[in-house]
Every structure is written in C-alpha cells, then in structure tokens.
Design a protein around this motif. Structure first.
Motif, PDB file in Angstrom:
ATOM      1  N   TYR A  12      54.916  46.308  71.653  1.00 12.00           N
ATOM      2  CA  TYR A  12      53.610  45.675  71.534  1.00 12.00           C
ATOM      3  C   TYR A  12      52.517  46.449  72.249  1.00 12.00           C
ATOM      4  O   TYR A  12      52.752  47.015  73.319  1.00 12.00           O
ATOM      5  CB  TYR A  12      53.628  44.295  72.205  1.00 12.00           C
ATOM      6  CG  TYR A  12      54.400  43.226  71.506  1.00 12.00           C
ATOM      7  CD1 TYR A  12      53.877  42.611  70.382  1.00 12.00           C
ATOM      8  CD2 TYR A  12      55.623  42.798  71.990  1.00 12.00           C
ATOM      9  CE1 TYR A  12      54.568  41.597  69.748  1.00 12.00           C
ATOM     10  CE2 TYR A  12      56.326  41.785  71.363  1.00 12.00           C
ATOM     11  CZ  TYR A  12      55.795  41.184  70.241  1.00 12.00           C
ATOM     12  OH  TYR A  12      56.472  40.185  69.629  1.00 12.00           O
ATOM     13  N   CYS A  13      51.301  46.368  71.721  1.00 10.92           N
ATOM     14  CA  CYS A  13      50.116  46.751  72.478  1.00 10.92           C
ATOM     15  C   CYS A  13      49.785  45.559  73.390  1.00 10.92           C
ATOM     16  O   CYS A  13      50.386  44.491  73.270  1.00 10.92           O
ATOM     17  CB  CYS A  13      48.948  47.052  71.537  1.00 10.92           C
ATOM     18  SG  CYS A  13      48.347  45.620  70.612  1.00 10.92           S
ATOM     19  N   GLN A  14      48.843  45.722  74.296  1.00  7.24           N
ATOM     20  CA  GLN A  14      48.504  44.649  75.243  1.00  7.24           C
ATOM     21  C   GLN A  14      48.034  43.386  74.520  1.00  7.24           C
ATOM     22  O   GLN A  14      48.468  42.282  74.837  1.00  7.24           O
ATOM     23  CB  GLN A  14      47.410  45.129  76.209  1.00  7.24           C
ATOM     24  CG  GLN A  14      47.050  44.104  77.267  1.00  7.24           C
ATOM     25  CD  GLN A  14      48.146  43.902  78.293  1.00  7.24           C
ATOM     26  OE1 GLN A  14      48.560  44.853  78.925  1.00  7.24           O
ATOM     27  NE2 GLN A  14      48.620  42.683  78.435  1.00  7.24           N
ATOM     28  N   LYS A  15      47.170  43.527  73.523  1.00  6.73           N
ATOM     29  CA  LYS A  15      46.605  42.368  72.816  1.00  6.73           C
ATOM     30  C   LYS A  15      47.693  41.553  72.108  1.00  6.73           C
ATOM     31  O   LYS A  15      47.748  40.335  72.226  1.00  6.73           O
ATOM     32  CB  LYS A  15      45.556  42.838  71.811  1.00  6.73           C
ATOM     33  CG  LYS A  15      44.928  41.725  71.019  1.00  6.73           C
ATOM     34  CD  LYS A  15      43.918  42.257  70.029  1.00  6.73           C
ATOM     35  CE  LYS A  15      43.391  41.157  69.140  1.00  6.73           C
ATOM     36  NZ  LYS A  15      42.512  41.670  68.104  1.00  6.73           N
ATOM     37  N   CYS A  16      48.570  42.235  71.394  1.00  6.34           N
ATOM     38  CA  CYS A  16      49.627  41.524  70.662  1.00  6.34           C
ATOM     39  C   CYS A  16      50.658  40.918  71.616  1.00  6.34           C
ATOM     40  O   CYS A  16      51.170  39.830  71.370  1.00  6.34           O
ATOM     41  CB  CYS A  16      50.301  42.464  69.669  1.00  6.34           C
ATOM     42  SG  CYS A  16      49.223  42.936  68.304  1.00  6.34           S
ATOM     43  N   TYR A  17      50.944  41.610  72.713  1.00  4.33           N
ATOM     44  CA  TYR A  17      51.875  41.085  73.704  1.00  4.33           C
ATOM     45  C   TYR A  17      51.355  39.772  74.279  1.00  4.33           C
ATOM     46  O   TYR A  17      52.097  38.800  74.401  1.00  4.33           O
ATOM     47  CB  TYR A  17      52.080  42.099  74.831  1.00  4.33           C
ATOM     48  CG  TYR A  17      52.923  41.572  75.972  1.00  4.33           C
ATOM     49  CD1 TYR A  17      54.305  41.516  75.864  1.00  4.33           C
ATOM     50  CD2 TYR A  17      52.332  41.123  77.146  1.00  4.33           C
ATOM     51  CE1 TYR A  17      55.080  41.028  76.892  1.00  4.33           C
ATOM     52  CE2 TYR A  17      53.101  40.630  78.185  1.00  4.33           C
ATOM     53  CZ  TYR A  17      54.473  40.584  78.050  1.00  4.33           C
ATOM     54  OH  TYR A  17      55.229  40.094  79.083  1.00  4.33           O
ATOM     55  N   ASP A  18      50.066  39.743  74.609  1.00  3.08           N
ATOM     56  CA  ASP A  18      49.469  38.545  75.201  1.00  3.08           C
ATOM     57  C   ASP A  18      49.487  37.356  74.247  1.00  3.08           C
ATOM     58  O   ASP A  18      49.625  36.218  74.679  1.00  3.08           O
ATOM     59  CB  ASP A  18      48.028  38.813  75.637  1.00  3.08           C
ATOM     60  CG  ASP A  18      47.945  39.740  76.839  1.00  3.08           C
ATOM     61  OD1 ASP A  18      48.964  39.921  77.544  1.00  3.08           O
ATOM     62  OD2 ASP A  18      46.853  40.292  77.068  1.00  3.08           O
ATOM     63  N   SER A  19      49.380  37.608  72.947  1.00  2.86           N
ATOM     64  CA  SER A  19      49.235  36.518  71.990  1.00  2.86           C
ATOM     65  C   SER A  19      50.535  36.101  71.299  1.00  2.86           C
ATOM     66  O   SER A  19      50.561  35.083  70.616  1.00  2.86           O
ATOM     67  CB  SER A  19      48.201  36.899  70.926  1.00  2.86           C
ATOM     68  OG  SER A  19      48.661  37.984  70.156  1.00  2.86           O
ATOM     69  N   ASP A  26      54.473  34.741  70.696  1.00  6.38           N
ATOM     70  CA  ASP A  26      55.404  33.743  71.223  1.00  6.38           C
ATOM     71  C   ASP A  26      56.608  34.460  71.835  1.00  6.38           C
ATOM     72  O   ASP A  26      57.173  35.364  71.222  1.00  6.38           O
ATOM     73  CB  ASP A  26      55.857  32.841  70.074  1.00  6.38           C
ATOM     74  CG  ASP A  26      56.853  31.789  70.504  1.00  6.38           C
ATOM     75  OD1 ASP A  26      56.997  31.552  71.725  1.00  6.38           O
ATOM     76  OD2 ASP A  26      57.487  31.191  69.626  1.00  6.38           O
ATOM     77  N   LYS A  27      56.991  34.069  73.020  1.00 10.98           N
ATOM     78  CA  LYS A  27      58.100  34.729  73.710  1.00 10.98           C
ATOM     79  C   LYS A  27      59.249  33.754  73.956  1.00 10.98           C
ATOM     80  O   LYS A  27      59.993  33.880  74.923  1.00 10.98           O
ATOM     81  CB  LYS A  27      57.607  35.346  75.018  1.00 10.98           C
ATOM     82  CG  LYS A  27      56.568  36.428  74.765  1.00 10.98           C
ATOM     83  CD  LYS A  27      55.927  36.893  76.040  1.00 10.98           C
ATOM     84  CE  LYS A  27      54.742  37.770  75.766  1.00 10.98           C
ATOM     85  NZ  LYS A  27      53.619  37.091  75.161  1.00 10.98           N
ATOM     86  N   GLN A  28      59.443  32.812  73.050  1.00  8.22           N
ATOM     87  CA  GLN A  28      60.438  31.759  73.219  1.00  8.22           C
ATOM     88  C   GLN A  28      61.857  32.303  73.388  1.00  8.22           C
ATOM     89  O   GLN A  28      62.615  31.784  74.197  1.00  8.22           O
ATOM     90  CB  GLN A  28      60.392  30.800  72.038  1.00  8.22           C
ATOM     91  CG  GLN A  28      61.390  29.667  72.166  1.00  8.22           C
ATOM     92  CD  GLN A  28      61.286  28.680  71.033  1.00  8.22           C
ATOM     93  OE1 GLN A  28      60.439  28.803  70.169  1.00  8.22           O
ATOM     94  NE2 GLN A  28      62.142  27.693  71.037  1.00  8.22           N
ATOM     95  N   PHE A  29      62.243  33.327  72.660  1.00  9.05           N
ATOM     96  CA  PHE A  29      63.614  33.837  72.715  1.00  9.05           C
ATOM     97  C   PHE A  29      63.701  35.177  73.430  1.00  9.05           C
ATOM     98  O   PHE A  29      64.612  35.966  73.192  1.00  9.05           O
ATOM     99  CB  PHE A  29      64.190  33.930  71.295  1.00  9.05           C
ATOM    100  CG  PHE A  29      64.263  32.588  70.628  1.00  9.05           C
ATOM    101  CD1 PHE A  29      65.241  31.674  70.986  1.00  9.05           C
ATOM    102  CD2 PHE A  29      63.338  32.219  69.671  1.00  9.05           C
ATOM    103  CE1 PHE A  29      65.302  30.417  70.390  1.00  9.05           C
ATOM    104  CE2 PHE A  29      63.391  30.975  69.071  1.00  9.05           C
ATOM    105  CZ  PHE A  29      64.374  30.068  69.432  1.00  9.05           C
ATOM    106  N   VAL A  84      62.826  42.642  74.195  1.00  4.97           N
ATOM    107  CA  VAL A  84      64.095  42.352  73.519  1.00  4.97           C
ATOM    108  C   VAL A  84      64.163  40.843  73.326  1.00  4.97           C
ATOM    109  O   VAL A  84      63.994  40.073  74.277  1.00  4.97           O
ATOM    110  CB  VAL A  84      65.306  42.841  74.341  1.00  4.97           C
ATOM    111  CG1 VAL A  84      66.611  42.488  73.629  1.00  4.97           C
ATOM    112  CG2 VAL A  84      65.219  44.340  74.591  1.00  4.97           C
ATOM    113  N   PHE A  85      64.390  40.436  72.079  1.00  8.74           N
ATOM    114  CA  PHE A  85      64.505  39.027  71.721  1.00  8.74           C
ATOM    115  C   PHE A  85      65.923  38.732  71.246  1.00  8.74           C
ATOM    116  O   PHE A  85      66.591  39.603  70.683  1.00  8.74           O
ATOM    117  CB  PHE A  85      63.545  38.671  70.577  1.00  8.74           C
ATOM    118  CG  PHE A  85      62.106  38.634  70.972  1.00  8.74           C
ATOM    119  CD1 PHE A  85      61.559  37.519  71.571  1.00  8.74           C
ATOM    120  CD2 PHE A  85      61.280  39.719  70.738  1.00  8.74           C
ATOM    121  CE1 PHE A  85      60.222  37.479  71.930  1.00  8.74           C
ATOM    122  CE2 PHE A  85      59.944  39.698  71.086  1.00  8.74           C
ATOM    123  CZ  PHE A  85      59.418  38.575  71.682  1.00  8.74           C
TER     124      PHE A  85
END
Length: 57
Positions: free
Chosen positions: A37-44, A46-49, A24-25
């Motif tokens: 997200y899948c694992q790959k997209c989650y890792d890459s 930006d989680k700024q918000f 949740v952003f």
C-alpha cells in the motif's frame, strides 16, 4: 497441500504513489495474501484480517 506450502498471493494498491507498507492478511482456506500500500490506501483500507505489517524503506 499443507498451508505452509502455499505461496501467498501478492497484490498492490492501484495508486501511482510509492508503496510504503506490505500487509499480510489471513485469506482463510485460500491461504494468506499480501498487499503493498501507499500511505493513503493503507490509512483507508479495512484491516480486519491483518496478520502482520512491514514498513518498506
């Protein structure tokens, strides 16, 4: 319309991999939005918000 009355907008990464995370952003004036997200997209990504993370089983 109050912020609590807005339904979050939902998206998912475009990969064919199994989605493992629901994030949740804070979308500011447009309200919160959710991305799965899948694992790959989650890792890459930006989680700024980021507001919260849920692990999908």
């Amino acid at each position: 319309m109050s912020q609590s009355a807005l339904k979050p907008i939902e998206y998912e990464c475009e990969c064919l991999e199994k989605k493992k995370f629901r994030i949740v952003f804070d979308g500011d004036s447009t309200g919160n939005y959710i991305i799965e997200y899948c694992q790959k997209c989650y890792d890459s990504d930006d989680k700024q918000f980021l507001i919260s993370t849920e692990v999908l089983l």
